[in-house]
Write an enzyme that holds these catalytic residues in place. Structure first.
Site, mmCIF file in Angstrom:
data_model
loop_
_atom_site.group_PDB
_atom_site.id
_atom_site.type_symbol
_atom_site.label_atom_id
_atom_site.label_comp_id
_atom_site.label_asym_id
_atom_site.label_seq_id
_atom_site.Cartn_x
_atom_site.Cartn_y
_atom_site.Cartn_z
ATOM 1 N N GLY A 69 -4.955 5.035 2.137
ATOM 2 C CA GLY A 69 -5.058 4.138 3.293
ATOM 3 C C GLY A 69 -4.271 4.675 4.480
ATOM 4 O O GLY A 69 -3.643 5.732 4.408
ATOM 5 N N LEU A 108 -21.643 8.042 1.520
ATOM 6 C CA LEU A 108 -22.882 8.512 2.143
ATOM 7 C C LEU A 108 -22.941 8.232 3.648
ATOM 8 O O LEU A 108 -23.176 9.164 4.433
ATOM 9 C CB LEU A 108 -24.097 7.881 1.437
ATOM 10 C CG LEU A 108 -25.434 8.339 2.025
ATOM 11 C CD1 LEU A 108 -25.649 9.830 1.814
ATOM 12 C CD2 LEU A 108 -26.585 7.539 1.424
ATOM 13 N N ARG A 138 -25.015 14.291 -8.712
ATOM 14 C CA ARG A 138 -23.573 14.101 -8.891
ATOM 15 C C ARG A 138 -23.376 13.340 -10.202
ATOM 16 O O ARG A 138 -24.023 12.305 -10.420
ATOM 17 C CB ARG A 138 -23.027 13.281 -7.711
ATOM 18 C CG ARG A 138 -21.542 13.082 -7.717
ATOM 19 C CD ARG A 138 -21.074 12.378 -6.454
ATOM 20 N NE ARG A 138 -21.557 11.003 -6.363
ATOM 21 C CZ ARG A 138 -21.246 10.166 -5.366
ATOM 22 N NH1 ARG A 138 -20.477 10.578 -4.374
ATOM 23 N NH2 ARG A 138 -21.715 8.948 -5.352
ATOM 24 N N ASP A 147 0.861 -1.186 0.000
ATOM 25 C CA ASP A 147 0.000 0.000 0.000
ATOM 26 C C ASP A 147 0.898 1.237 0.000
ATOM 27 O O ASP A 147 1.892 1.281 0.733
ATOM 28 C CB ASP A 147 -0.879 -0.021 1.262
ATOM 29 C CG ASP A 147 -2.117 0.858 1.122
ATOM 30 O OD1 ASP A 147 -3.222 0.328 1.308
ATOM 31 O OD2 ASP A 147 -1.969 2.065 0.843
ATOM 32 N N TYR A 168 -14.210 5.277 -13.823
ATOM 33 C CA TYR A 168 -13.842 4.336 -12.763
ATOM 34 C C TYR A 168 -14.358 2.932 -13.098
ATOM 35 O O TYR A 168 -13.615 1.958 -13.105
ATOM 36 C CB TYR A 168 -14.400 4.820 -11.417
ATOM 37 C CG TYR A 168 -14.390 3.741 -10.370
ATOM 38 C CD1 TYR A 168 -13.181 3.193 -9.936
ATOM 39 C CD2 TYR A 168 -15.579 3.232 -9.842
ATOM 40 C CE1 TYR A 168 -13.175 2.167 -8.998
ATOM 41 C CE2 TYR A 168 -15.568 2.217 -8.908
ATOM 42 C CZ TYR A 168 -14.365 1.685 -8.485
ATOM 43 O OH TYR A 168 -14.348 0.672 -7.578
HETATM 44 N N1 UDP Z 1 -24.682 10.713 -1.722
HETATM 45 C C1 UDP Z 1 -25.312 11.886 -1.337
HETATM 46 N N2 UDP Z 1 -24.599 12.786 -0.598
HETATM 47 C C2 UDP Z 1 -23.308 12.567 -0.202
HETATM 48 C C3 UDP Z 1 -22.674 11.365 -0.578
HETATM 49 C C4 UDP Z 1 -23.395 10.470 -1.347
HETATM 50 O O1 UDP Z 1 -26.481 12.111 -1.668
HETATM 51 O O2 UDP Z 1 -22.727 13.443 0.459
HETATM 52 C C5 UDP Z 1 -25.412 9.715 -2.513
HETATM 53 C C6 UDP Z 1 -24.775 9.428 -3.861
HETATM 54 O O3 UDP Z 1 -25.237 10.318 -4.854
HETATM 55 C C7 UDP Z 1 -25.243 7.979 -4.105
HETATM 56 C C8 UDP Z 1 -25.343 7.391 -2.705
HETATM 57 O O4 UDP Z 1 -25.403 8.512 -1.803
HETATM 58 O O5 UDP Z 1 -26.541 7.978 -4.681
HETATM 59 C C9 UDP Z 1 -24.137 6.552 -2.326
HETATM 60 O O6 UDP Z 1 -22.963 7.287 -2.640
HETATM 61 P P1 UDP Z 1 -21.523 6.823 -2.199
HETATM 62 O O7 UDP Z 1 -20.575 7.886 -2.634
HETATM 63 O O8 UDP Z 1 -21.534 6.455 -0.755
HETATM 64 O O9 UDP Z 1 -21.272 5.476 -2.994
HETATM 65 P P2 UDP Z 1 -21.315 5.104 -4.568
HETATM 66 O O10 UDP Z 1 -22.722 4.636 -4.833
HETATM 67 O O11 UDP Z 1 -20.919 6.313 -5.348
HETATM 68 O O12 UDP Z 1 -20.331 3.997 -4.682
#
Ligand code: UDP
Length: 341
Positions: free
Chosen positions: A38, A192, A282, A33, A143
């Site tokens: 990390g 999230l 987003r 790593d 990604y």
């Molecule tokens: N999300 C949100 N606000 C935040 C972070 C995430 O509304 O501050 C939403 C994001 O648009 C997605 C979900 O939460 O629909 C999960 O996002 P996360 O980034 O945790 O994981 P991902 O699905 O991108 O792998």
């Protein structure tokens, strides 16, 4: 008999939980790593940490000198959907280049089994929900594209060199070690559940909900949150399955929760309000991602032990409350040195 494994990205969130699971059953673990995202303090006691980038041949040689490895688990990667929409070429180039360098080194060192951290981001607009493995791969972001390439590269590594591989498509990894030893600490945090918990704790700004005009019942995105310890368990099963064949599995609980539902669950778990505002969408976010994990359940007997969203949030909350600076404090206490046992 204890076995020896190489875990790239073993100082990260999911990787560190796998290291813990391997050590718990008596195996030896080498973590490679570069600590770019990390934390040295997240590498459980008993694992050897080799600091360096996978794309750096000298670092790879240092790591492989601790082999032979029964398997390589490849977690280390750039892994943020939103960031990959802003830096598409860095994401595609780095993830592909480093992944290919690792696959090549694994083959050169006689490794026979390779487990790739893949992703739900392979599926931008799935035709079937929950998403089965038969769903055509159609990434929604650079990604996801980079992981699709590595899955393809592993097919060639098997055809040409006989390297067996498991591609594990994680949906939303969340929670924390139920024993409280490890948790989630991204800087900056974009996920999230930790953001919701920081908002509940008053540690961050109010949560911004990324869009409430999606075609879902409450207008917010639906995701399949899976406990990080259940993900670790799936890796242990997948590496055994490689004795017979290569495998591809979608990994989630099969239940989707909207952003609003996650907020409500966090309010129940913490007993606090989660201040939040509605913001724009987003880029790169599909409205609904829910896994069908029927195949891994049927073929390998995988059963999530912590499928309940409130339990997942409760474990994340417990760790975060005990570690308000994340790994910051333990990190400061660690003495330097390039590699660490
Ligand atoms: N999300 C949100 N606000 C935040 C972070 C995430 O509304 O501050 C939403 C994001 O648009 C997605 C979900 O939460 O629909 C999960 O996002 P996360 O980034 O945790 O994981 P991902 O699905 O991108 O792998």
């Amino acid at each position: 008999m204890p076995e020896t494994y190489l875990v790239t990205g073993g100082a990260g969130f999911v990787g560190s939980h796998l290291v813990l699971a391997l050590l718990a059953r008596g195996d030896r673990v080498v973590v490679l790593d570069d600590l770019s995202t990390g934390h040295a303090a997240a590498v459980p006691e008993g694992a050897l940490l080799v600091r360096g980038r996978i794309g750096d041949r000298e670092a790879l040689a240092r790591a492989f000198a601790h082999g032979p490895f029964r398997a390589v688990f490849h977690f280390a990667a750039l892994s943020l959907v939103g960031e990959s929409m802003r830096e598409p070429y860095r994401y595609m180039a780095e993830n592909a280049r480093e992944g290919l360098a690792l696959i090549e080194a694994a083959v050169a060192h006689g490794v026979r089994r390779f487990v790739l951290s893949s992703t739900a981001a392979l599926f931008a607009a799935p035709g079937t929900i929950p998403i089965p493995e038969e769903e055509p791969v159609d990434p929604g972001s650079p990604y996801g594209e980079s992981k699709a390439w590595l899955e393809r590269a592993l097919l060639w590594a098997e055809r040409i060199h006989g390297l067996r591989s498991a591609a594990l498509r994680y949906f939303n990894a969340a929670g924390a070690d139920p024993g409280g030893r490890l948790g989630e600490d991204h800087r900056p945090e974009t996920h999230l559940i930790p953001r919701v918990l920081d908002a509940a704790a008053g540690r961050g700004p109010p949560l911004t909900v990324f869009g409430d005009d999606y075609p879902t019942p409450d207008g917010t995105c639906i995701r399949d949150y899976i406990h990080v310890a259940d993900l670790a368990e799936a890796h242990l099963l997948a590496v055994e399955a490689l004795a017979d064949r290569s495998v591809r599995y979608n990994l989630g609980n099969g239940t989707g929760y909207s952003v609003r539902e996650v907020i409500a669950a966090a309010e129940r778990v913490t007993g606090r309000a989660v201040p939040h505002v509605i913001g724009p969408r987003r880029a790169g976010d599909p409205p609904v991602l829910v896994a069908s994990s029927r195949r891994i359940r049927e073929e390998l007997g995988w059963t999530p032990r912590h499928p309940d969203l409130e339990t997942i949030i409760a474990h994340a909350w417990a760790w975060r409350q005990a570690h308000p600076d994340g790994y910051g404090r333990e990190e400061a206490a660690l003495c330097g040195g390039p590699d660490r046992r």
